[in-house]
Design a protein around this motif. Structure first.
Motif, PDB file in Angstrom:
ATOM      1  N   ASP A 119     -10.855  66.072 -51.785  1.00 29.22           N
ATOM      2  CA  ASP A 119      -9.594  66.047 -51.042  1.00 29.22           C
ATOM      3  C   ASP A 119      -8.445  65.655 -51.965  1.00 29.22           C
ATOM      4  O   ASP A 119      -7.355  66.227 -51.896  1.00 29.22           O
ATOM      5  CB  ASP A 119      -9.671  65.070 -49.865  1.00 29.22           C
ATOM      6  N   VAL A 120      -8.691  64.692 -52.823  1.00 26.01           N
ATOM      7  CA  VAL A 120      -7.675  64.282 -53.797  1.00 26.01           C
ATOM      8  C   VAL A 120      -7.424  65.415 -54.788  1.00 26.01           C
ATOM      9  O   VAL A 120      -6.273  65.719 -55.124  1.00 26.01           O
ATOM     10  CB  VAL A 120      -8.102  62.988 -54.534  1.00 26.01           C
ATOM     11  N   ALA A 121      -8.499  66.068 -55.246  1.00 26.01           N
ATOM     12  CA  ALA A 121      -8.345  67.193 -56.170  1.00 26.01           C
ATOM     13  C   ALA A 121      -7.505  68.291 -55.533  1.00 26.01           C
ATOM     14  O   ALA A 121      -6.584  68.837 -56.165  1.00 26.01           O
ATOM     15  CB  ALA A 121      -9.716  67.737 -56.572  1.00 26.01           C
ATOM     16  N   LYS A 122      -7.794  68.614 -54.287  1.00 23.23           N
ATOM     17  CA  LYS A 122      -7.027  69.647 -53.586  1.00 23.23           C
ATOM     18  C   LYS A 122      -5.554  69.270 -53.510  1.00 23.23           C
ATOM     19  O   LYS A 122      -4.672  70.122 -53.712  1.00 23.23           O
ATOM     20  CB  LYS A 122      -7.581  69.853 -52.178  1.00 23.23           C
ATOM     21  N   ALA A 123      -5.266  68.017 -53.238  1.00 25.98           N
ATOM     22  CA  ALA A 123      -3.867  67.567 -53.132  1.00 25.98           C
ATOM     23  C   ALA A 123      -3.133  67.781 -54.448  1.00 25.98           C
ATOM     24  O   ALA A 123      -1.958  68.187 -54.455  1.00 25.98           O
ATOM     25  CB  ALA A 123      -3.822  66.103 -52.721  1.00 25.98           C
ATOM     26  N   TYR A 124      -3.799  67.534 -55.569  1.00 29.70           N
ATOM     27  CA  TYR A 124      -3.165  67.781 -56.876  1.00 29.70           C
ATOM     28  C   TYR A 124      -2.885  69.273 -57.072  1.00 29.70           C
ATOM     29  O   TYR A 124      -1.808  69.656 -57.533  1.00 29.70           O
ATOM     30  CB  TYR A 124      -4.050  67.268 -58.009  1.00 29.70           C
ATOM     31  N   PHE A 125      -3.857  70.112 -56.735  1.00 32.37           N
ATOM     32  CA  PHE A 125      -3.647  71.553 -56.873  1.00 32.37           C
ATOM     33  C   PHE A 125      -2.482  72.026 -56.004  1.00 32.37           C
ATOM     34  O   PHE A 125      -1.647  72.828 -56.443  1.00 32.37           O
ATOM     35  CB  PHE A 125      -4.915  72.325 -56.515  1.00 32.37           C
ATOM     36  N   VAL A 126      -2.420  71.536 -54.781  1.00 35.25           N
ATOM     37  CA  VAL A 126      -1.343  71.926 -53.866  1.00 35.25           C
ATOM     38  C   VAL A 126       0.011  71.487 -54.419  1.00 35.25           C
ATOM     39  O   VAL A 126       1.000  72.235 -54.348  1.00 35.25           O
ATOM     40  CB  VAL A 126      -1.585  71.358 -52.457  1.00 35.25           C
ATOM     41  N   LYS A 127       0.078  70.294 -54.991  1.00 34.35           N
ATOM     42  CA  LYS A 127       1.331  69.833 -55.594  1.00 34.35           C
ATOM     43  C   LYS A 127       1.753  70.741 -56.745  1.00 34.35           C
ATOM     44  O   LYS A 127       2.937  71.051 -56.898  1.00 34.35           O
ATOM     45  CB  LYS A 127       1.184  68.390 -56.085  1.00 34.35           C
ATOM     46  N   ALA A 128       0.789  71.169 -57.549  1.00 31.70           N
ATOM     47  CA  ALA A 128       1.104  72.079 -58.658  1.00 31.70           C
ATOM     48  C   ALA A 128       1.586  73.423 -58.126  1.00 31.70           C
ATOM     49  O   ALA A 128       2.559  73.990 -58.637  1.00 31.70           O
ATOM     50  CB  ALA A 128      -0.121  72.269 -59.550  1.00 31.70           C
ATOM     51  N   LEU A 129       0.928  73.937 -57.103  1.00 28.60           N
ATOM     52  CA  LEU A 129       1.347  75.209 -56.509  1.00 28.60           C
ATOM     53  C   LEU A 129       2.758  75.108 -55.937  1.00 28.60           C
ATOM     54  O   LEU A 129       3.592  75.998 -56.152  1.00 28.60           O
ATOM     55  CB  LEU A 129       0.373  75.619 -55.404  1.00 28.60           C
ATOM     56  N   ASP A 130       3.030  74.033 -55.227  1.00 25.46           N
ATOM     57  CA  ASP A 130       4.348  73.854 -54.623  1.00 25.46           C
ATOM     58  C   ASP A 130       5.430  73.684 -55.680  1.00 25.46           C
ATOM     59  O   ASP A 130       6.525  74.241 -55.565  1.00 25.46           O
ATOM     60  CB  ASP A 130       4.344  72.640 -53.684  1.00 25.46           C
ATOM     61  N   SER A 131       5.119  72.904 -56.714  1.00 26.62           N
ATOM     62  CA  SER A 131       6.110  72.623 -57.753  1.00 26.62           C
ATOM     63  C   SER A 131       6.531  73.883 -58.497  1.00 26.62           C
ATOM     64  O   SER A 131       7.690  74.024 -58.889  1.00 26.62           O
ATOM     65  CB  SER A 131       5.546  71.602 -58.748  1.00 26.62           C
ATOM     66  N   THR A 132       5.595  74.805 -58.669  1.00 27.82           N
ATOM     67  CA  THR A 132       5.870  76.024 -59.434  1.00 27.82           C
ATOM     68  C   THR A 132       6.123  77.233 -58.543  1.00 27.82           C
ATOM     69  O   THR A 132       6.266  78.347 -59.045  1.00 27.82           O
ATOM     70  CB  THR A 132       4.687  76.350 -60.358  1.00 27.82           C
ATOM     71  N   GLU A 133       6.182  77.006 -57.236  1.00 27.37           N
ATOM     72  CA  GLU A 133       6.342  78.102 -56.276  1.00 27.37           C
ATOM     73  C   GLU A 133       5.273  79.177 -56.486  1.00 27.37           C
ATOM     74  O   GLU A 133       5.526  80.370 -56.376  1.00 27.37           O
ATOM     75  CB  GLU A 133       7.746  78.705 -56.370  1.00 27.37           C
ATOM     76  N   ARG A 134       4.078  78.718 -56.861  1.00 29.37           N
ATOM     77  CA  ARG A 134       2.891  79.563 -57.050  1.00 29.37           C
ATOM     78  C   ARG A 134       3.061  80.580 -58.175  1.00 29.37           C
ATOM     79  O   ARG A 134       2.393  81.598 -58.209  1.00 29.37           O
ATOM     80  CB  ARG A 134       2.501  80.268 -55.748  1.00 29.37           C
ATOM     81  N   ARG A 135       3.952  80.293 -59.121  1.00 21.81           N
ATOM     82  CA  ARG A 135       4.205  81.251 -60.200  1.00 21.81           C
ATOM     83  C   ARG A 135       3.456  80.936 -61.490  1.00 21.81           C
ATOM     84  O   ARG A 135       3.371  81.792 -62.366  1.00 21.81           O
ATOM     85  CB  ARG A 135       5.710  81.342 -60.473  1.00 21.81           C
ATOM     86  N   ALA A 136       2.921  79.727 -61.628  1.00 20.56           N
ATOM     87  CA  ALA A 136       2.098  79.378 -62.788  1.00 20.56           C
ATOM     88  C   ALA A 136       0.646  79.665 -62.400  1.00 20.56           C
ATOM     89  O   ALA A 136      -0.018  78.857 -61.751  1.00 20.56           O
ATOM     90  CB  ALA A 136       2.295  77.918 -63.176  1.00 20.56           C
ATOM     91  N   LEU A 137       0.164  80.828 -62.755  1.00 24.80           N
ATOM     92  CA  LEU A 137      -1.060  81.381 -62.173  1.00 24.80           C
ATOM     93  C   LEU A 137      -2.349  80.660 -62.564  1.00 24.80           C
ATOM     94  O   LEU A 137      -3.365  80.812 -61.884  1.00 24.80           O
ATOM     95  CB  LEU A 137      -1.161  82.865 -62.524  1.00 24.80           C
TER      96      LEU A 137
END
Length: 196
Positions: A119-137
């Motif tokens: 759950d913590v790992a997922k939260a980090y991934f989601v933060k990365a996706l949000d921060s980059t607007e899903r553009r850092a693939l």
């Protein structure tokens, strides 16, 4: 052979970044010989500027990459919390640095630990996706490989990989990294049945 070479290069990278830190903030070697909490306190006191974030990120990344190539060495694996603390401080100072690479590192590192808190790992991934607007693939690729596989969610895996393969030139300043992400996505697609 390639793993051994990578291990040497990552150790060299770690040594160079730690040396650079020692030139700017003497005491890093003593701090890393103490407890994780002592290192964290030292980092909090020594690194207070946003401009400190890159050096901490690359030091933690190099250390983590070395550990990833040395999983047969329990002494090296035991150092993962130290690498994570470096990256955590980098995130505190500048969470968006290098396309949120700190969040990505933390997602992969947390998902890869024994008894991982997914759950913590997922939260980090989601933060990365949000921060980059899903553009850092590489974030989608890593979330597919290290999170979706761990939780056994093939639908999420396929969705994330398809997003990468269908993406155009969505982040020109990270064109090379995104190309590498696509190549990795193709590889994971070919071996998906073995991952699940």
């Amino acid at each position: 052979v390639q793993r051994r070479r990578a291990r040497i290069m990552y150790m060299r990278s770690k040594d160079l970044t730690m040396h650079r830190i020692s030139l700017l903030h003497p005491g890093i070697y003593e701090a890393t010989r103490g407890s994780v909490e002592e290192l964290q306190a030292w980092l909090d006191a020594s690194f207070v500027e946003k401009t400190d974030a890159p050096l901490l990120l690359w030091a933690g990344q190099a250390w983590g990459a070395y550990i990833n190539t040395a999983k047969d060495d329990m002494v090296a694996v035991a150092d993962l919390p130290y690498a994570k603390v470096l990256v955590e401080r980098s995130i505190e100072l500048d969470p968006d640095y290098y396309h949120a690479a700190g969040y990505l590192f933390m997602g992969v590192a947390t998902a890869s630990e024994m008894a991982a808190d997914l759950d913590v790992a997922k939260a980090y991934f989601v933060k990365a996706l949000d921060s980059t607007e899903r553009r850092a693939l590489m974030t989608q690729v890593s979330m597919a490989r290290y999170y979706a596989v761990q939780v056994g969610n093939r639908a999420l895996f396929d969705e994330l990989i398809a997003e990468v393969l269908d993406a155009g030139d969505v982040l020109p300043e990270a064109r090379l990294a995104n190309r590498m992400a696509r190549e990795r996505a193709e590889l994971y697609t070919a071996y998906a049945d073995q991952l699940f």
